[in-house]
Design a protein around this motif. Structure first.
Motif, PDB file in Angstrom:
ATOM      1  N   PRO A 192      -2.258 -12.704  18.017  1.00 13.87           N
ATOM      2  CA  PRO A 192      -1.098 -13.612  17.950  1.00 13.87           C
ATOM      3  C   PRO A 192      -0.472 -13.838  19.319  1.00 13.87           C
ATOM      4  N   SER A 231      -1.690  -9.109  22.941  1.00 15.51           N
ATOM      5  CA  SER A 231      -3.003  -9.474  22.401  1.00 15.51           C
ATOM      6  C   SER A 231      -4.076  -9.474  23.483  1.00 15.51           C
ATOM      7  N   GLY A 259      -7.185 -16.084  10.268  1.00 12.82           N
ATOM      8  CA  GLY A 259      -6.795 -14.731  10.600  1.00 12.82           C
ATOM      9  C   GLY A 259      -5.581 -14.265   9.821  1.00 12.82           C
ATOM     10  N   PRO A 260      -5.162 -13.023  10.028  1.00 12.00           N
ATOM     11  CA  PRO A 260      -4.016 -12.456   9.331  1.00 12.00           C
ATOM     12  C   PRO A 260      -2.758 -13.308   9.491  1.00 12.00           C
ATOM     13  N   THR A 261      -1.924 -13.301   8.476  1.00 12.49           N
ATOM     14  CA  THR A 261      -0.620 -13.969   8.369  1.00 12.49           C
ATOM     15  C   THR A 261      -0.711 -15.456   8.055  1.00 12.49           C
ATOM     16  N   ASP A 265      -7.302  -7.857  10.195  1.00 14.73           N
ATOM     17  CA  ASP A 265      -7.658  -7.543  11.574  1.00 14.73           C
ATOM     18  C   ASP A 265      -8.891  -6.644  11.582  1.00 14.73           C
ATOM     19  N   HIS A 324      -6.808 -20.901  14.422  1.00 16.85           N
ATOM     20  CA  HIS A 324      -5.373 -21.016  14.144  1.00 16.85           C
ATOM     21  C   HIS A 324      -5.130 -22.384  13.532  1.00 16.85           C
ATOM     22  N   GLU A 359      -0.784 -16.649  13.618  1.00 14.09           N
ATOM     23  CA  GLU A 359      -2.061 -16.340  12.956  1.00 14.09           C
ATOM     24  C   GLU A 359      -3.253 -16.426  13.904  1.00 14.09           C
ATOM     25  N   THR A 366      -6.372 -16.053  16.001  1.00 20.16           N
ATOM     26  CA  THR A 366      -7.421 -15.041  15.847  1.00 20.16           C
ATOM     27  C   THR A 366      -8.600 -15.365  16.746  1.00 20.16           C
ATOM     28  N   HIS A 377      -7.257 -10.137  15.425  1.00 15.55           N
ATOM     29  CA  HIS A 377      -5.973 -10.818  15.357  1.00 15.55           C
ATOM     30  C   HIS A 377      -5.324 -10.810  16.739  1.00 15.55           C
TER      31      HIS A 377
END
Length: 471
Positions: A108, A165, A77-79, A91, A54, A113, A115, A106
């Motif tokens: 969050p 998560s 990671g995503p976003t 993901d 992150h 973000e 991960t 992923h």
């Protein structure tokens, strides 16, 4: 390729463990970068990816330095939306390293973000998870950092994401997995972390309060947010540096590693409004120091206290350091984003005195003298430890003003009468005394060795049961 040849870890967070374990190791991120490069060369391996869990808040990560020196690709990671080139993983996206696989999950909650990286060996057996600040040993990451950057987020929303998560991505994994978190005890990124740095996921499911199987999202949110103190003011600034980029350490060192004669040191201090930061041992600072300088010793939790108390990463800084420690101090300042160091006092305090400049000191007494005096003088007593430490045990009638919040609680400090000031072992109280002196308070008496010395001197302590801080 052996599993240990998958190089993991955040350069900055490796330093965090050094500081909190109290080791006398020198932390230099560029040397850390070089150590990764040297290890790879020794193993005839190439550093292919730099996996970031992150955007870190407590330190400026070493990802850009390492990428620039190796050509490795940075992975988020995503976003994630960094201002530099990076792979933004989907993901469950998998990355191959030799016969091994690293899978991005992923997760969050700590941030959007965040991960977790699942480590899978050549036989397709899952071996471990690098959890970043999603899951610690005994705790989980605080869910209030990203809300400083995204206006429509709340810590309750992030806590809910973190609950999902943990339940949907991490807890279904094998109990045999080894958990590798970013932090251990002492980090401000959680509230109750264990001093242990790894554990099995199965054991964490048994002992970690946040992983209780029968826990509702509402219960999780309440327990996670209860007792969560405000994050240090520099955290959002470090996040932005990690998102937007920063100067290389070589560039910072070129400007900062400048020895200044006493007269030049004073001139720069007056013209730049620089903060004079003394990083020697507290005992040396108490005896004598440059007037209006602030003490934060290199041998303690240096970088986190700099960030928490100086707060503005753009603040100009002049250093007073033990001989041979100047470069270390500049480097460790830079790792928490304080890049505006203007130089250091050549020859240290001895040269300052030899040039005819004045020094100041702090009144300080032994725990034994405190034990003798306190009932006779009836001076107020200020305990500068954290609230949990104070609740566990404290001197009767002592007032708790945590060092973290001294700047916002100056009205509670006695202005005219003398008062005693102590912490746990003698480090934090001197930091607080230096800050108070710079604000015009000169009526404190520092108690050496803190509560540990006071206890050994036979002073009765008021005790409370505080399970959240005594684990």
């Amino acid at each position: 390729m052996k599993i240990e040849q998958i190089y993991t870890g955040c350069i900055a967070h490796a330093a965090y463990y050094i500081e909190n374990n109290g080791e006398a190791a020198i932390f230099d991120p560029l040397r850390e970068v070089q150590s990764y490069i040297d290890k790879a060369a020794k193993d005839n391996a190439k550093i292919k990816y730099i996996f970031e869990t992150h955007f870190h808040a407590d330190f400026v990560s070493g990802h850009l330095d390492l990428a620039n020196k190796t050509g490795a690709q940075i992975v988020y990671g995503p976003t994630a939306k960094p201002s530099f080139e990076a792979i933004i993983a989907e993901d469950n996206q998998e990355f191959k390293i030799g016969n091994y696989t690293i899978k991005a999950l992923h997760t969050p909650g700590h941030t959007l973000e965040s991960t977790t990286y699942l480590l899978i060996d050549e036989n397709d057996i899952q071996r471990g998870i690098i959890t970043g600040d999603t899951l610690f040993i005994g705790d989980v990451g605080r869910p209030d950092l990203a809300q400083k950057l995204v206006t429509d987020l709340t810590q309750e929303k992030l806590a809910g994401m973190l609950f999902d998560s943990l339940r949907n991505k991490i807890m279904p994994l094998s109990d045999d997995l080894i958990v590798y978190p970013n932090h251990g005890a002492g980090s401000a990124c959680g509230k109750n972390m264990s001093k242990e740095t790894t554990d099995t996921l199965g054991n964490q499911k048994k002992v970690n309060y946040a992983l209780r199987a029968d826990m509702t999202k509402e219960e999780f949110t309440k327990e996670l947010l209860e007792g969560l103190s405000a994050p240090p003011a520099y955290f959002p600034q470090n996040v932005l540096m990690n998102i937007q980029g920063y100067d290389s350490l070589e560039t910072i060192m070129t400007k900062a590693n400048t020895a200044l004669e006493p007269a030049a040191f004073e001139t720069v201090a007056n013209q730049s409004e620089a903060l004079i930061l003394d990083v020697r041992h507290e005992n040396d600072f108490v005896k004598e120091h440059v007037p209006n300088s602030i003490f934060i010793g290199l041998h303690g939790n240096f970088a986190p206290w700099v960030g928490a108390l100086i707060m503005d990463v753009k603040q100009p800084i002049l250093l007073i350091a033990p001989e041979g420690k100047e470069e270390e101090a500049i480097t460790r300042l830079a790792r928490v984003g304080f890049d505006n160091c203007l130089g250091y006092l050549k020859g240290g305090l001895e040269s300052w005195k030899a040039a005819g400049f004045e020094t100041d000191s702090i009144a300080s007494i032994s725990p034994e003298q405190f034990a003798t005096e306190k009932d006779q003088t009836k001076h107020p007593i200020i305990d500068s430890r954290k609230p949990g430490e104070y609740m566990a045990e404290h001197v009767e009638n002592a007032v708790n003003i945590p060092l973290d919040f001294v700047n916002s609680h100056l009205s509670e400090v006695p202005k005219t009468e003398e008062f005693y000031l102590h912490c746990a072992g003698g480090y934090r109280s001197v930091i607080m005394a230096s800050i108070l002196k710079s604000r015009g308070f000169h009526n404190m008496i520092n108690v050496e060795k803190g509560i540990s010395g006071i206890r050994n001197a036979g002073v009765p302590l008021t005790q409370f049961v505080c399970p959240s801080t005594l684990k």
